[in-house]
Design a protein around this motif. Sequence first.
Motif, PDB file in Angstrom:
ATOM      1  N   ALA A   1      13.010  -3.309   8.995  1.00  0.00           N
ATOM      2  CA  ALA A   1      13.527  -4.677   8.981  1.00  0.00           C
ATOM      3  C   ALA A   1      12.650  -5.602   8.139  1.00  0.00           C
ATOM      4  O   ALA A   1      13.123  -6.589   7.608  1.00  0.00           O
ATOM      5  N   ALA A   2      11.359  -5.263   7.986  1.00  0.00           N
ATOM      6  CA  ALA A   2      10.427  -6.121   7.246  1.00  0.00           C
ATOM      7  C   ALA A   2      10.649  -6.065   5.737  1.00  0.00           C
ATOM      8  O   ALA A   2      10.206  -6.939   5.019  1.00  0.00           O
ATOM      9  N   ARG A   3      11.309  -5.031   5.254  1.00  0.00           N
ATOM     10  CA  ARG A   3      11.555  -4.924   3.818  1.00  0.00           C
ATOM     11  C   ARG A   3      12.537  -6.000   3.383  1.00  0.00           C
ATOM     12  O   ARG A   3      13.609  -6.146   3.956  1.00  0.00           O
ATOM     13  N   PRO A   4      12.158  -6.750   2.358  1.00  0.00           N
ATOM     14  CA  PRO A   4      13.089  -7.774   1.877  1.00  0.00           C
ATOM     15  C   PRO A   4      14.275  -7.132   1.154  1.00  0.00           C
ATOM     16  O   PRO A   4      14.180  -6.004   0.677  1.00  0.00           O
ATOM     17  N   ALA A   5      15.353  -7.857   1.086  1.00  0.00           N
ATOM     18  CA  ALA A   5      16.520  -7.363   0.368  1.00  0.00           C
ATOM     19  C   ALA A   5      16.208  -7.284  -1.121  1.00  0.00           C
ATOM     20  O   ALA A   5      15.438  -8.083  -1.649  1.00  0.00           O
ATOM     21  N   VAL A   6      16.772  -6.307  -1.783  1.00  0.00           N
ATOM     22  CA  VAL A   6      16.584  -6.168  -3.222  1.00  0.00           C
ATOM     23  C   VAL A   6      17.293  -7.327  -3.907  1.00  0.00           C
ATOM     24  O   VAL A   6      18.461  -7.592  -3.627  1.00  0.00           O
ATOM     25  N   PRO A   7      16.590  -8.040  -4.786  1.00  0.00           N
ATOM     26  CA  PRO A   7      17.228  -9.171  -5.471  1.00  0.00           C
ATOM     27  C   PRO A   7      18.453  -8.721  -6.271  1.00  0.00           C
ATOM     28  O   PRO A   7      18.418  -7.684  -6.928  1.00  0.00           O
ATOM     29  N   GLU A   8      19.509  -9.485  -6.170  1.00  0.00           N
ATOM     30  CA  GLU A   8      20.709  -9.194  -6.956  1.00  0.00           C
ATOM     31  C   GLU A   8      20.537  -9.803  -8.334  1.00  0.00           C
ATOM     32  O   GLU A   8      20.081 -10.930  -8.469  1.00  0.00           O
TER      33      GLU A   8
ATOM     34  N   CYS B   1       6.272   0.791  -7.772  1.00  0.00           N
ATOM     35  CA  CYS B   1       5.807  -0.517  -8.256  1.00  0.00           C
ATOM     36  C   CYS B   1       5.263  -1.364  -7.117  1.00  0.00           C
ATOM     37  O   CYS B   1       4.209  -1.975  -7.237  1.00  0.00           O
ATOM     38  N   HIS B   2       5.993  -1.400  -6.016  1.00  0.00           N
ATOM     39  CA  HIS B   2       5.559  -2.163  -4.849  1.00  0.00           C
ATOM     40  C   HIS B   2       4.697  -1.247  -3.986  1.00  0.00           C
ATOM     41  O   HIS B   2       5.072  -0.883  -2.880  1.00  0.00           O
ATOM     42  N   HIS B   3       3.551  -0.894  -4.520  1.00  0.00           N
ATOM     43  CA  HIS B   3       2.679   0.085  -3.880  1.00  0.00           C
ATOM     44  C   HIS B   3       1.992  -0.478  -2.643  1.00  0.00           C
ATOM     45  O   HIS B   3       2.001  -1.670  -2.383  1.00  0.00           O
ATOM     46  N   GLU B   4       1.363   0.430  -1.881  1.00  0.00           N
ATOM     47  CA  GLU B   4       0.665   0.028  -0.667  1.00  0.00           C
ATOM     48  C   GLU B   4      -0.579  -0.783  -0.991  1.00  0.00           C
ATOM     49  O   GLU B   4      -1.271  -0.518  -1.965  1.00  0.00           O
TER      50      GLU B   4
ATOM     51  N   VAL C   1      -0.643  -0.661   3.714  1.00  0.00           N
ATOM     52  CA  VAL C   1       0.614  -1.274   4.154  1.00  0.00           C
ATOM     53  C   VAL C   1       1.525  -1.430   2.941  1.00  0.00           C
ATOM     54  O   VAL C   1       1.082  -1.843   1.872  1.00  0.00           O
ATOM     55  N   GLU C   2       2.818  -1.078   3.113  1.00  0.00           N
ATOM     56  CA  GLU C   2       3.765  -1.258   2.016  1.00  0.00           C
ATOM     57  C   GLU C   2       3.806  -2.720   1.607  1.00  0.00           C
ATOM     58  O   GLU C   2       3.820  -3.614   2.455  1.00  0.00           O
ATOM     59  N   ASN C   3       3.821  -2.962   0.308  1.00  0.00           N
ATOM     60  CA  ASN C   3       3.791  -4.316  -0.213  1.00  0.00           C
ATOM     61  C   ASN C   3       5.036  -4.553  -1.052  1.00  0.00           C
ATOM     62  O   ASN C   3       5.188  -3.961  -2.103  1.00  0.00           O
ATOM     63  N   PHE C   4       5.914  -5.417  -0.583  1.00  0.00           N
ATOM     64  CA  PHE C   4       7.129  -5.714  -1.331  1.00  0.00           C
ATOM     65  C   PHE C   4       7.112  -7.140  -1.850  1.00  0.00           C
ATOM     66  O   PHE C   4       8.139  -7.769  -2.022  1.00  0.00           O
ATOM     67  N   GLY C   5       5.906  -7.639  -2.115  1.00  0.00           N
ATOM     68  CA  GLY C   5       5.760  -8.977  -2.670  1.00  0.00           C
ATOM     69  C   GLY C   5       5.876  -8.941  -4.180  1.00  0.00           C
ATOM     70  O   GLY C   5       6.214  -7.928  -4.794  1.00  0.00           O
ATOM     71  N   LYS C   6       5.589 -10.079  -4.799  1.00  0.00           N
ATOM     72  CA  LYS C   6       5.598 -10.181  -6.256  1.00  0.00           C
ATOM     73  C   LYS C   6       4.293  -9.627  -6.800  1.00  0.00           C
ATOM     74  O   LYS C   6       3.259  -9.706  -6.150  1.00  0.00           O
ATOM     75  N   CYS C   7       4.340  -9.110  -8.008  1.00  0.00           N
ATOM     76  CA  CYS C   7       3.142  -8.561  -8.646  1.00  0.00           C
ATOM     77  C   CYS C   7       2.025  -9.597  -8.716  1.00  0.00           C
ATOM     78  O   CYS C   7       0.854  -9.263  -8.577  1.00  0.00           O
ATOM     79  N   SER C   8       2.390 -10.844  -8.932  1.00  0.00           N
ATOM     80  CA  SER C   8       1.407 -11.903  -9.145  1.00  0.00           C
ATOM     81  C   SER C   8       0.944 -12.581  -7.854  1.00  0.00           C
ATOM     82  O   SER C   8       0.198 -13.553  -7.904  1.00  0.00           O
ATOM     83  N   ASP C   9       1.347 -12.066  -6.702  1.00  0.00           N
ATOM     84  CA  ASP C   9       0.905 -12.673  -5.445  1.00  0.00           C
ATOM     85  C   ASP C   9      -0.617 -12.639  -5.346  1.00  0.00           C
ATOM     86  O   ASP C   9      -1.272 -11.742  -5.890  1.00  0.00           O
TER      87      ASP C   9
END
Length: 131
Positions: free
Chosen positions: A23-30, A58-61, A65-73
């Motif tokens: 549930a924590a995974r964000p939706a894939v941007p359309e 790309c959204h590596h750990e 912890v899995e990281n589904f943020g932006k590269c520039s976070d």
Amino acid sequence: MKKILLLSLSVLVAVALAMPAIAARPAVPEGPIKMALTGKKTVTFNHNTHTSVDCAVCHHEVNGVENFGKCSDAGCHDAIGAKEKGKNSYYRIAHDKKLENSCIGCHTKVAGTDKAKKKVLTSCKGSACHP
């Protein structure tokens, strides 16, 4: 009977424990997103054309912890600018051919020896990244 009940209970517990992570995974941007931190030339990235790639490439750990943020976070690839070429630089994750999970590293692998694909996927000008 006890074995079946115990197995069913184990499966239910495993699923219940996995639900928050799923549930924590964000939706894939359309549609395409703009990677505006790429310098003078904004890169448009489309998740739909990368569906054959596992998101975790790309959204590596980060810290296990899995990281589904932006590269520039903050704390990720926040060293911004073409002059910044260190380990965590935003520029490097796109342009370092030696990194398999960089944009150009993956595109080079996909293009192989096909000259037309190389132009579209790896050229600095006139490519899919920098039209």
